[in-house]
Write a protein that holds these residues in place. Structure first.
Motif, PDB file in Angstrom:
ATOM      1  N   GLN A 112       0.820  -1.205   0.000  1.00  0.00           N
ATOM      2  CA  GLN A 112       0.000   0.000   0.000  1.00  0.00           C
ATOM      3  C   GLN A 112       0.858   1.260   0.000  1.00  0.00           C
ATOM      4  O   GLN A 112       1.998   1.259   0.471  1.00  0.00           O
ATOM      5  CB  GLN A 112      -0.934   0.010   1.218  1.00  0.00           C
ATOM      6  CG  GLN A 112      -1.898  -1.168   1.250  1.00  0.00           C
ATOM      7  CD  GLN A 112      -2.989  -1.009   2.293  1.00  0.00           C
ATOM      8  OE1 GLN A 112      -3.082  -0.007   3.004  1.00  0.00           O
ATOM      9  NE2 GLN A 112      -3.849  -2.022   2.384  1.00  0.00           N
ATOM     10  N   TYR A 113       0.287   2.338  -0.522  1.00  0.00           N
ATOM     11  CA  TYR A 113       0.919   3.656  -0.548  1.00  0.00           C
ATOM     12  C   TYR A 113       0.579   4.404   0.735  1.00  0.00           C
ATOM     13  O   TYR A 113      -0.471   4.188   1.348  1.00  0.00           O
ATOM     14  CB  TYR A 113       0.421   4.464  -1.753  1.00  0.00           C
ATOM     15  CG  TYR A 113      -1.085   4.546  -1.814  1.00  0.00           C
ATOM     16  CD1 TYR A 113      -1.792   5.488  -1.068  1.00  0.00           C
ATOM     17  CD2 TYR A 113      -1.818   3.646  -2.583  1.00  0.00           C
ATOM     18  CE1 TYR A 113      -3.174   5.539  -1.091  1.00  0.00           C
ATOM     19  CE2 TYR A 113      -3.206   3.690  -2.621  1.00  0.00           C
ATOM     20  CZ  TYR A 113      -3.875   4.630  -1.868  1.00  0.00           C
ATOM     21  OH  TYR A 113      -5.253   4.661  -1.878  1.00  0.00           O
ATOM     22  N   GLU A 114       1.481   5.317   1.136  1.00  0.00           N
ATOM     23  CA  GLU A 114       1.226   6.232   2.251  1.00  0.00           C
ATOM     24  C   GLU A 114       1.951   7.540   1.952  1.00  0.00           C
ATOM     25  O   GLU A 114       3.169   7.628   2.112  1.00  0.00           O
ATOM     26  CB  GLU A 114       1.706   5.655   3.593  1.00  0.00           C
ATOM     27  CG  GLU A 114       0.926   4.445   4.071  1.00  0.00           C
ATOM     28  CD  GLU A 114       1.277   4.049   5.509  1.00  0.00           C
ATOM     29  OE1 GLU A 114       1.999   4.823   6.180  1.00  0.00           O
ATOM     30  OE2 GLU A 114       0.839   2.964   5.939  1.00  0.00           O
ATOM     31  N   ALA A 115       1.218   8.554   1.524  1.00  0.00           N
ATOM     32  CA  ALA A 115       1.805   9.853   1.207  1.00  0.00           C
ATOM     33  C   ALA A 115       2.172  10.595   2.486  1.00  0.00           C
ATOM     34  O   ALA A 115       1.351  10.688   3.412  1.00  0.00           O
ATOM     35  CB  ALA A 115       0.815  10.681   0.387  1.00  0.00           C
ATOM     36  N   GLU A 116       3.386  11.145   2.529  1.00  0.00           N
ATOM     37  CA  GLU A 116       3.842  11.789   3.766  1.00  0.00           C
ATOM     38  C   GLU A 116       4.744  12.987   3.481  1.00  0.00           C
ATOM     39  O   GLU A 116       5.492  13.001   2.501  1.00  0.00           O
ATOM     40  CB  GLU A 116       4.605  10.785   4.642  1.00  0.00           C
ATOM     41  CG  GLU A 116       3.830   9.503   4.901  1.00  0.00           C
ATOM     42  CD  GLU A 116       4.267   8.772   6.158  1.00  0.00           C
ATOM     43  OE1 GLU A 116       5.068   9.339   6.931  1.00  0.00           O
ATOM     44  OE2 GLU A 116       3.793   7.645   6.365  1.00  0.00           O
ATOM     45  N   LEU A 117       4.687  13.953   4.386  1.00  0.00           N
ATOM     46  CA  LEU A 117       5.674  15.021   4.425  1.00  0.00           C
ATOM     47  C   LEU A 117       6.922  14.491   5.109  1.00  0.00           C
ATOM     48  O   LEU A 117       6.847  13.913   6.202  1.00  0.00           O
ATOM     49  CB  LEU A 117       5.134  16.222   5.205  1.00  0.00           C
ATOM     50  CG  LEU A 117       6.124  17.371   5.445  1.00  0.00           C
ATOM     51  CD1 LEU A 117       6.417  18.114   4.153  1.00  0.00           C
ATOM     52  CD2 LEU A 117       5.585  18.335   6.510  1.00  0.00           C
ATOM     53  N   ALA A 118       8.075  14.692   4.470  1.00  0.00           N
ATOM     54  CA  ALA A 118       9.348  14.257   5.049  1.00  0.00           C
ATOM     55  C   ALA A 118      10.168  15.476   5.452  1.00  0.00           C
ATOM     56  O   ALA A 118      10.246  16.465   4.714  1.00  0.00           O
ATOM     57  CB  ALA A 118      10.128  13.413   4.050  1.00  0.00           C
ATOM     58  N   VAL A 119      10.768  15.404   6.625  1.00  0.00           N
ATOM     59  CA  VAL A 119      11.624  16.458   7.152  1.00  0.00           C
ATOM     60  C   VAL A 119      13.077  16.017   6.987  1.00  0.00           C
ATOM     61  O   VAL A 119      13.438  14.900   7.373  1.00  0.00           O
ATOM     62  CB  VAL A 119      11.343  16.724   8.637  1.00  0.00           C
ATOM     63  CG1 VAL A 119      12.159  17.913   9.137  1.00  0.00           C
ATOM     64  CG2 VAL A 119       9.863  16.928   8.887  1.00  0.00           C
ATOM     65  N   VAL A 120      13.910  16.881   6.432  1.00  0.00           N
ATOM     66  CA  VAL A 120      15.334  16.589   6.283  1.00  0.00           C
ATOM     67  C   VAL A 120      16.103  17.405   7.315  1.00  0.00           C
ATOM     68  O   VAL A 120      15.973  18.637   7.382  1.00  0.00           O
ATOM     69  CB  VAL A 120      15.826  16.917   4.868  1.00  0.00           C
ATOM     70  CG1 VAL A 120      17.315  16.570   4.736  1.00  0.00           C
ATOM     71  CG2 VAL A 120      15.011  16.151   3.823  1.00  0.00           C
ATOM     72  N   ILE A 121      16.891  16.716   8.131  1.00  0.00           N
ATOM     73  CA  ILE A 121      17.674  17.363   9.192  1.00  0.00           C
ATOM     74  C   ILE A 121      18.922  18.005   8.585  1.00  0.00           C
ATOM     75  O   ILE A 121      19.562  17.429   7.701  1.00  0.00           O
ATOM     76  CB  ILE A 121      18.051  16.337  10.276  1.00  0.00           C
ATOM     77  CG1 ILE A 121      16.781  15.774  10.927  1.00  0.00           C
ATOM     78  CG2 ILE A 121      18.963  16.970  11.332  1.00  0.00           C
ATOM     79  CD1 ILE A 121      15.915  16.796  11.634  1.00  0.00           C
ATOM     80  N   GLY A 122      19.287  19.186   9.085  1.00  0.00           N
ATOM     81  CA  GLY A 122      20.397  19.922   8.499  1.00  0.00           C
ATOM     82  C   GLY A 122      21.650  20.016   9.342  1.00  0.00           C
ATOM     83  O   GLY A 122      22.689  20.473   8.846  1.00  0.00           O
ATOM     84  N   ARG A 123      21.564  19.599  10.598  1.00  0.00           N
ATOM     85  CA  ARG A 123      22.771  19.668  11.451  1.00  0.00           C
ATOM     86  C   ARG A 123      22.676  18.613  12.529  1.00  0.00           C
ATOM     87  O   ARG A 123      21.585  18.152  12.881  1.00  0.00           O
ATOM     88  CB  ARG A 123      22.923  21.042  12.086  1.00  0.00           C
ATOM     89  CG  ARG A 123      21.705  21.517  12.845  1.00  0.00           C
ATOM     90  CD  ARG A 123      21.886  22.863  13.501  1.00  0.00           C
ATOM     91  NE  ARG A 123      22.728  22.769  14.686  1.00  0.00           N
ATOM     92  CZ  ARG A 123      22.923  23.757  15.555  1.00  0.00           C
ATOM     93  NH1 ARG A 123      22.335  24.921  15.353  1.00  0.00           N
ATOM     94  NH2 ARG A 123      23.681  23.598  16.600  1.00  0.00           N
ATOM     95  N   MET A 124      23.817  18.193  13.047  1.00  0.00           N
ATOM     96  CA  MET A 124      23.816  17.227  14.136  1.00  0.00           C
ATOM     97  C   MET A 124      23.131  17.837  15.348  1.00  0.00           C
ATOM     98  O   MET A 124      23.397  18.986  15.725  1.00  0.00           O
ATOM     99  CB  MET A 124      25.247  16.822  14.500  1.00  0.00           C
ATOM    100  CG  MET A 124      25.326  15.779  15.597  1.00  0.00           C
ATOM    101  SD  MET A 124      27.037  15.398  16.072  1.00  0.00           S
ATOM    102  CE  MET A 124      27.621  14.614  14.578  1.00  0.00           C
TER     103      MET A 124
END
Length: 260
Positions: A112-124
């Motif tokens: 099945q599909y699951e559309a999602e907003l993804a957050v990309v981290i920019g720093r440790m």
């Protein structure tokens, strides 16, 4: 700013996308030197987007996903919203880009599909307070948390059901200047609308999720957090084309093939 990762003539680079996303012929990519987490360093190379191959915009060390973060989605599968965020991992080997295919695993008959907003981290970062969350976010992209639903239900834990190869499409690029509070999230299969929700319907916000996850683990630049899916999940079949669109970002499109 839209940050992409692309390949041309066998070379892989990050780049900045310029032009009107509603007019594909106007889109160009300006190559960057090195990684994109510091000030942009243009190389002077410029290509039409149609002449390059878009890759997954990031190769994360880890993907931390959140389940049942939309009440209607929890309800449609007969679940309650958990008292604390329900988190799980998808391995880096699950990640594919917008030009790659989802390979239907032979051990499932209900992917099945699951559309999602993804957050990309920019720093440790670790133990991030809510007021400093914007400092650690690099940007946002589209994701499809592809799930072998029958395996998820049968096995009770989600490693195989949500971690099989090609189960985490990401793309088409990372939007660095975006407010995630109230964005439209949609999914179509073969052009037919299947999911339509808004990030304002999330039980816990992006900031809440980063605070919660970073209490437990160090997040690294490029790590990805999947924020949950709206109601309307359903099956994919070999031959389908599935597209996840998020307001202010763009559209991530993948085809489904039989695993060879």
């Amino acid at each position: 700013m839209r940050i992409a990762r692309f390949s041309i003539d066998g070379n892989v680079s990050f780049g900045v996308i310029e032009g009107d996303v509603n007019q594909p012929e106007s889109l160009y990519v300006h190559a960057l030197a090195g990684h994109p987490f510091g000030p942009p360093q243009p190389t002077g190379e410029r290509h039409r987007l149609s002449d390059v191959r878009l890759l997954t915009p990031m190769l994360p060390n880890k993907i931390v996903a959140v389940g049942r973060n939309y009440a209607a989605h929890a309800a449609e599968l007969g679940n309650q919203v958990p008292e604390v965020p329900l988190t799980f991992f998808k391995p880096s080997t699950a990640v594919i880009g917008p030009t790659e295919s989802i390979a239907y695993p032979p051990f499932s008959s209900d992917v099945q599909y699951e559309a999602e907003l993804a957050v990309v981290i920019g720093r440790m970062c670790r133990e991030v307070p809510a007021q400093r969350v914007p400092e650690v976010v690099f940007g946002y992209t589209c994701a499809n948390d592809v799930t072998a639903r029958d395996v998820q239900q049968r096995e009770g834990q989600w490693a195989r059901a949500k971690g099989f190869d090609t189960s985490c499409p990401l793309g088409p690029w990372i939007e660095t200047d975006l407010d995630p509070a109230d964005l439209a999230v949609t999914c179509t299969v073969n052009g037919e609308l299947r999911q339509a929700g808004r990030t304002s319907q999330m039980v816990r916000s992006v900031a809440d999720l980063i605070v919660h996850i970073s209490e437990a683990m160090t997040l690294l630049p490029g790590d990805v957090i999947l924020t949950g899916t709206p109601a309307g999940v359903g099956p994919l079949h070999v031959g389908d084309e599935v597209a996840v669109s998020i307001e202010g970002i763009g559209t991530l499109t993948n085809k489904v093939i039989k695993r060879g």
